[in-house]
Design an enzyme around this catalytic site. Structure first.
Site, PDB file in Angstrom:
ATOM      1  N   VAL A  39       0.846  -1.197   0.000  1.00  0.00           N
ATOM      2  CA  VAL A  39       0.000   0.000   0.000  1.00  0.00           C
ATOM      3  C   VAL A  39       0.878   1.242   0.000  1.00  0.00           C
ATOM      4  O   VAL A  39       1.842   1.332   0.765  1.00  0.00           O
ATOM      5  CB  VAL A  39      -0.921   0.014   1.253  1.00  0.00           C
ATOM      6  CG1 VAL A  39      -1.647   1.343   1.368  1.00  0.00           C
ATOM      7  CG2 VAL A  39      -1.909  -1.136   1.207  1.00  0.00           C
ATOM      8  N   ALA A  84       4.444   3.989   3.054  1.00  0.00           N
ATOM      9  CA  ALA A  84       3.996   2.740   2.434  1.00  0.00           C
ATOM     10  C   ALA A  84       4.116   1.617   3.446  1.00  0.00           C
ATOM     11  O   ALA A  84       4.712   1.785   4.515  1.00  0.00           O
ATOM     12  CB  ALA A  84       4.840   2.418   1.204  1.00  0.00           C
ATOM     13  N   LYS A  85       3.550   0.496   3.140  1.00  0.00           N
ATOM     14  CA  LYS A  85       3.750  -0.708   3.938  1.00  0.00           C
ATOM     15  C   LYS A  85       3.378  -1.901   3.077  1.00  0.00           C
ATOM     16  O   LYS A  85       2.593  -1.764   2.136  1.00  0.00           O
ATOM     17  CB  LYS A  85       2.844  -0.688   5.188  1.00  0.00           C
ATOM     18  CG  LYS A  85       3.362  -1.541   6.321  1.00  0.00           C
ATOM     19  CD  LYS A  85       4.515  -0.851   7.036  1.00  0.00           C
ATOM     20  CE  LYS A  85       5.052  -1.663   8.177  1.00  0.00           C
ATOM     21  NZ  LYS A  85       5.955  -0.852   9.010  1.00  0.00           N
ATOM     22  N   GLY A  86       3.914  -3.058   3.434  1.00  0.00           N
ATOM     23  CA  GLY A  86       3.564  -4.266   2.704  1.00  0.00           C
ATOM     24  C   GLY A  86       3.518  -5.442   3.649  1.00  0.00           C
ATOM     25  O   GLY A  86       3.978  -5.355   4.793  1.00  0.00           O
TER      26      GLY A  86
END
Ligand code: NAD
Length: 395
Positions: A39, A84-86
Site C-alpha cells: 500500500v 507505504a507498507k507491505g
C-alpha cells in the site's frame, strides 16, 4: 489544526493498494499460494517508504493503517518520503530458508509495478530481515539487468547496506531520551531507566543509554525480566541472553515478570517490545515520569489519557523510534550516489535530524498546549498537507 476538509478527504484514504497472490513451490513439490499486499498511503513529499511484514495476522486494513503511520513518521523527521507498507500472510518460521527465498522472490516480482528507487522503497519489518531485503534487491536487479541497491533498505552491508543501520533505531531512542532529560532539566547520571524488550531496539537502547551514563535498573524479554536498583550492565545481560536465550535467571538482579517490570520504581520507562503494553489497567501504577515509546503503539489511547492527567510525559513512537527510517533514508541516498559514509558520519547526521525533529515537536506541543503525540501528528499531517497543497490536485 484547522485542516482543510478537502485535504483531509485526500489524506484519509491510501493512494493505491495492490493485493497479490504469491504461488510458491514448497520443498515437498506442492504449491501454496500466499496473499500479499503493498500500500502507498501518500507520495506528496517523495517516493513512498515502509517495511514488509511476514506474519499470519497481516491484513489489508492493517497494512493500510501502517502505511499511513509511515507517512506521518517520515514527515515528522522531515525526510523526503511518503508512507507505504507491505505484508504477506505467512508464518515465516514454518517455511524452510529455500521456501522463504522462493516466496520472497515471487512476492517481489508481483510488486514490480509498485516498487523502485524513485517510486517505493521497502525495508524490513516484523518477520523479515536483511536477507529478505537482499533477495528482493536481487530479484529487482535481475529484471533491470544491473544492480539496483537503492530499491530496498535494511540490506546487508556487503551489498550496499549502511554503516550504523543495525543500531539506528536504538540510537534515535537514546537521542530522544537524552533530549527529554535535558528539556526537563534532569541529570543523565541520575536517570533510572527500565527497558521492556531485549531485541534489536531494546538491547541497543540498553547499551547506548548505559554508555551515555544512565542507570539501567530493569530489563525484560518475552519470558520475563530482571531488576537491580543499583544498575545492570549491558554486557552481563547480553552474555546471559547469548548463553540461555533469555534474561530470565540473570544473577545480577532480582527476577520480575513483564507486568511487574513496567511498574518498577524508575524515572524513564522505555517499552521496546510490542504494542498495547501500557493500558487502562496498569497506567495508574506506572511510576516513571517519562515514557519513551521505542516500540510502535505500546500505549493504548485510554492509557494515554491517564498519563496526560497524571502529568507523565510520553514521547510518541513516530518521533522516538524514527531513527531506523532516518538511517534507511541515508542508506538510500548512499546507494543512489554509490558513495558510502563512515559510521561516525551516519550517527552524526542521525543526531542532527533527531534533535531537530524533537525540537520541532516540542515547539508544536508548547505552542498549541497539546501532548507530544498530538503535536507530532499535527506536525506530520501539516507537512504532508503543505506539500499536497503546493503541488495542487491533478488534473
Ligand atoms: P525484536 O523481535 O528484535 O525484539 C523484540 C523483543 O521484545 C524481544 O526481546 C522479545 O523477547 C520481546 N518481547 C516480545 N514479546 C514480548 C512481550 N509480550 N512482553 C515482553 N517482551 C516481549 O524486535 P525489534 O526490532 O527490537 O522491535 C521492537 C519494537 O520496536 C517493535 O514494536 C517494532 O515495531 C519497533 N520498531 C523497530 C524498529 C527497528 O528498526 N527494528 C524500528 C522502529 C520501530
Amino acid at each position: 489544526m484547522d485542516l482543510d476538509p478537502n485535504i483531509l478527504e485526500v489524506l484519509r484514504s491510501p493512494r493505491r493498494a495492490l493485493e497479490v497472490s504469491v504461488p510458491t513451490r514448497m520443498d515437498d513439490g506442492t504449491v501454496r499460494v500466499f496473499q500479499g499486499y503493498r500500500v502507498h498511503h501518500n507520495t506528496s513529499r517523495g517516493p513512498s517508504k515502509g517495511g514488509i511484514r511476514y506474519h499470519p495476522a497481516v491484513s489489508m486494513d492493517e497494512v493500510k493503517a501502517l502505511a499511513m503511520w509511515m507517512t506521518w513518521k517520515c514527515a515528522v523527521v522531515n525526510i523526503p518520503y511518503g508512507g507505504a507498507k507491505g505484508g504477506v500472510i505467512v508464518d515465516p518460521g514454518e517455511l524452510s530458508v529455500e521456501e522463504l527465498q522462493r516466496m520472497t522472490r515471487r512476492f517481489a516480482y508481483e510488486l514490480l509495478p509498485l516498487i523502485g528507487p524513485e517510486k517505493d522503497i521497502p525495508a524490513p519489518d516484523l518477520g523479515t530481515n536483511a536477507q529478505v531485503m537482499a533477495w528482493i534487491m536481487d530479484t529487482y536487479s535481475t529484471r533491470e539487468g544491473y544492480s539496483v541497491p537503492s530499491v530496498v533498505t535494511g540490506k546487508p552491508v556487503a551489498i550496499g547496506g549502511s554503516a550504523g543501520r543495525v543500531l539506528a533505531t536504538a540510537r534515535g531512542v537514546m537521542y530522544t531520551t537524552l533530549a527529554t532529560l535535558k528539556h526537563l532539566g534532569r541529570s543523565v547520571e541520575e536517570a533510572r531507566v527500565v527497558v521492556q524488550g531485549f531485541g534489536n531496539v531494546g538491547a541497543g537502547t540498553v547499551e547506548l543509554l548505559h554508555e551515555a551514563g544512565c542507570r539501567i535498573v530493569g530489563v525484560s524479554d518475552v519470558r520475563g525480566g530482571v531488576y537491580n536498583p543499583d544498575g545492570l550492565t549491558p554486557q552481563g545481560l547480553k552474555d546471559r541472553e547469548a548463553d540461555t536465550g533469555s534474561l530470565v535467571g540473570f544473577e545480577g538482579g532480582e527476577s520480575v515478570t513483564n507486568e511487574e517490570l513496567l511498574e518498577l520504581d524508575c524515572d524513564v520507562l522505555i517499552p521496546a517490545a510490542i504494542e498495547g503494553q501500557l493500558t487502562a489497567v496498569n497506567a495508574d501504577r506506572i511510576k516513571a515520569s517519562v515514557i519513551v515509546e521505542a516500540a510502535n503503539g505500546p500505549t493504548t489511547p485510554e492509557a494515554d489519557e491517564i498519563f496526560q492527567d497524571r502529568g507523565v510525559l510520553v514521547v510518541p513512537d513516530i518521533l522516538a523510534n524514527s531513527g531506523g527510517v532516518t538511517v534507511s533514508y541515508f542508506e538510500w541516498v548512499q546507494a543512489l550516489q554509490a558513495f558510502y559514509w563512515t559510521e561516525d558520519e551516519v550517527n552524526e547526521r542521525l543526531r542532527t535530524i533527531m534533535e531537530r525533529a524533537y525540537v520541532d515537536v516540542l515547539a508544536e506541543s508548547e505552542q498549541r498546549k497539546v501532548p507530544m503525540r498530538t503535536a507530532a501528528t499535527i506536525l506530520g499531517v501539516n507537512r504532508v498537507a503543505e506539500a499536497h497543497r503546493t503541488r495542487g490536485l491533478y488534473p
